[in-house]
Design a protein around this motif. Structure first.
Motif, PDB file in Angstrom:
ATOM      1  N   LYS A 187     -11.654 -51.704 -24.263  1.00 45.67           N
ATOM      2  CA  LYS A 187     -10.633 -51.208 -23.331  1.00 45.67           C
ATOM      3  C   LYS A 187     -10.576 -49.681 -23.355  1.00 45.67           C
ATOM      4  N   GLN A 188     -10.692 -49.112 -24.548  1.00 45.92           N
ATOM      5  CA  GLN A 188     -10.649 -47.654 -24.665  1.00 45.92           C
ATOM      6  C   GLN A 188     -11.805 -47.010 -23.912  1.00 45.92           C
ATOM      7  N   MET A 189     -12.981 -47.624 -23.983  1.00 48.83           N
ATOM      8  CA  MET A 189     -14.133 -47.091 -23.242  1.00 48.83           C
ATOM      9  C   MET A 189     -13.888 -47.185 -21.734  1.00 48.83           C
ATOM     10  N   LEU A 190     -13.319 -48.311 -21.278  1.00 43.91           N
ATOM     11  CA  LEU A 190     -12.983 -48.433 -19.860  1.00 43.91           C
ATOM     12  C   LEU A 190     -11.942 -47.393 -19.457  1.00 43.91           C
ATOM     13  N   LEU A 191     -10.918 -47.245 -20.287  1.00 40.09           N
ATOM     14  CA  LEU A 191      -9.860 -46.284 -19.999  1.00 40.09           C
ATOM     15  C   LEU A 191     -10.404 -44.861 -19.929  1.00 40.09           C
ATOM     16  N   ASP A 192     -11.307 -44.517 -20.829  1.00 40.26           N
ATOM     17  CA  ASP A 192     -11.924 -43.184 -20.797  1.00 40.26           C
ATOM     18  C   ASP A 192     -12.685 -42.968 -19.486  1.00 40.26           C
ATOM     19  N   SER A 193     -13.384 -44.001 -19.024  1.00 43.42           N
ATOM     20  CA  SER A 193     -14.114 -43.905 -17.747  1.00 43.42           C
ATOM     21  C   SER A 193     -13.154 -43.757 -16.579  1.00 43.42           C
ATOM     22  N   VAL A 194     -12.073 -44.524 -16.608  1.00 40.32           N
ATOM     23  CA  VAL A 194     -11.053 -44.437 -15.554  1.00 40.32           C
ATOM     24  C   VAL A 194     -10.449 -43.040 -15.536  1.00 40.32           C
ATOM     25  N   ARG A 195     -10.075 -42.536 -16.697  1.00 34.29           N
ATOM     26  CA  ARG A 195      -9.491 -41.185 -16.779  1.00 34.29           C
ATOM     27  C   ARG A 195     -10.451 -40.127 -16.239  1.00 34.29           C
ATOM     28  N   GLY A 196     -11.710 -40.229 -16.640  1.00 37.64           N
ATOM     29  CA  GLY A 196     -12.697 -39.261 -16.168  1.00 37.64           C
ATOM     30  C   GLY A 196     -12.844 -39.281 -14.662  1.00 37.64           C
ATOM     31  N   SER A 197     -12.898 -40.476 -14.097  1.00 40.56           N
ATOM     32  CA  SER A 197     -13.015 -40.606 -12.648  1.00 40.56           C
ATOM     33  C   SER A 197     -11.765 -40.080 -11.952  1.00 40.56           C
ATOM     34  N   TYR A 198     -10.599 -40.382 -12.505  1.00 42.17           N
ATOM     35  CA  TYR A 198      -9.343 -39.885 -11.929  1.00 42.17           C
ATOM     36  C   TYR A 198      -9.317 -38.357 -11.935  1.00 42.17           C
ATOM     37  N   HIS A 199      -9.705 -37.763 -13.047  1.00 49.60           N
ATOM     38  CA  HIS A 199      -9.708 -36.292 -13.121  1.00 49.60           C
ATOM     39  C   HIS A 199     -10.684 -35.689 -12.114  1.00 49.60           C
ATOM     40  N   HIS A 200     -11.807 -36.352 -11.905  1.00 48.72           N
ATOM     41  CA  HIS A 200     -12.760 -35.890 -10.896  1.00 48.72           C
ATOM     42  C   HIS A 200     -12.128 -35.946  -9.493  1.00 48.72           C
ATOM     43  N   VAL A 201     -11.441 -37.034  -9.196  1.00 44.50           N
ATOM     44  CA  VAL A 201     -10.764 -37.164  -7.899  1.00 44.50           C
ATOM     45  C   VAL A 201      -9.711 -36.068  -7.749  1.00 44.50           C
ATOM     46  N   ARG A 202      -8.934 -35.824  -8.798  1.00 46.84           N
ATOM     47  CA  ARG A 202      -7.918 -34.766  -8.754  1.00 46.84           C
ATOM     48  C   ARG A 202      -8.546 -33.401  -8.499  1.00 46.84           C
ATOM     49  N   GLU A 203      -9.675 -33.139  -9.144  1.00 44.30           N
ATOM     50  CA  GLU A 203     -10.361 -31.868  -8.922  1.00 44.30           C
ATOM     51  C   GLU A 203     -10.785 -31.726  -7.466  1.00 44.30           C
ATOM     52  N   LEU A 204     -11.297 -32.798  -6.890  1.00 42.46           N
ATOM     53  CA  LEU A 204     -11.695 -32.751  -5.482  1.00 42.46           C
ATOM     54  C   LEU A 204     -10.497 -32.532  -4.571  1.00 42.46           C
ATOM     55  N   ILE A 205      -9.397 -33.211  -4.871  1.00 41.86           N
ATOM     56  CA  ILE A 205      -8.186 -33.063  -4.062  1.00 41.86           C
ATOM     57  C   ILE A 205      -7.686 -31.628  -4.131  1.00 41.86           C
ATOM     58  N   GLN A 206      -7.705 -31.061  -5.327  1.00 42.65           N
ATOM     59  CA  GLN A 206      -7.145 -29.728  -5.518  1.00 42.65           C
ATOM     60  C   GLN A 206      -8.080 -28.607  -5.062  1.00 42.65           C
ATOM     61  N   SER A 207      -9.332 -28.936  -4.853  1.00 37.65           N
ATOM     62  CA  SER A 207     -10.275 -27.897  -4.434  1.00 37.65           C
ATOM     63  C   SER A 207     -10.040 -27.527  -2.974  1.00 37.65           C
ATOM     64  N   ASP A 208     -10.543 -26.415  -2.604  1.00 35.77           N
ATOM     65  CA  ASP A 208     -10.425 -25.976  -1.220  1.00 35.77           C
ATOM     66  C   ASP A 208     -11.304 -26.788  -0.287  1.00 35.77           C
ATOM     67  N   LEU A 209     -12.197 -27.615  -0.866  1.00 38.00           N
ATOM     68  CA  LEU A 209     -13.064 -28.445  -0.027  1.00 38.00           C
ATOM     69  C   LEU A 209     -12.276 -29.543   0.685  1.00 38.00           C
ATOM     70  N   ILE A 210     -11.202 -30.010   0.073  1.00 36.57           N
ATOM     71  CA  ILE A 210     -10.435 -31.083   0.703  1.00 36.57           C
ATOM     72  C   ILE A 210      -9.033 -30.560   1.028  1.00 36.57           C
ATOM     73  N   PHE A 211      -8.147 -30.510   0.024  1.00 32.37           N
ATOM     74  CA  PHE A 211      -6.782 -30.059   0.211  1.00 32.37           C
ATOM     75  C   PHE A 211      -6.344 -29.271  -1.008  1.00 32.37           C
ATOM     76  N   ASN A 212      -5.380 -28.448  -0.841  1.00 32.34           N
ATOM     77  CA  ASN A 212      -4.816 -27.710  -1.948  1.00 32.34           C
ATOM     78  C   ASN A 212      -3.382 -28.184  -2.133  1.00 32.34           C
TER      79      ASN A 212
END
Length: 100
Positions: A74-99
């Motif tokens: 479960k911890q390995m799955l959770l780490d993968s989920v967290r990593g993917s979520y942080h990547h999505v947040r970075e994309l959202i916060q970048s000027d490429l999508i929305f600020n």
């Protein structure tokens, strides 16, 4: 202008749901079946799919299916989920999508 408001509201809702789901999953990362883990992963899966975050949705689906795994898996799955979520947040916060 109305569409932009809807987009920002949708993103805010996604972030809120995702952070709560990840917290619940973290709190319930233990050996054996856990319904709270399963429900949180399910909510995150749907929220990510609605936003178009395909990888995060797929990882959340794996976490939902893996609700009865041992703590280490479960911890390995959770780490993968967290990593993917942080990547999505970075994309959202970048000027490429929305600020937000």
């Amino acid at each position: 202008m109305m569409v932009l408001h809807w987009i920002y509201a949708s993103i805010d809702l996604f972030v809120s749901y995702a952070e709560e789901a990840i917290k619940v999953m973290s709190d319930h990362c233990k050996d054996g079946a856990d319904e709270d883990w399963k429900k949180a992963a399910h909510r995150l899966k749907g929220s990510a799919a609605n936003l178009g975050a395909v990888q995060l949705s797929a990882l959340s689906a794996r976490a939902e299916e893996g609700h009865a795994l041992d703590k280490l898996e479960k911890q390995m799955l959770l780490d993968s989920v967290r990593g993917s979520y942080h990547h999505v947040r970075e994309l959202i916060q970048s000027d490429l999508i929305f600020n937000i």
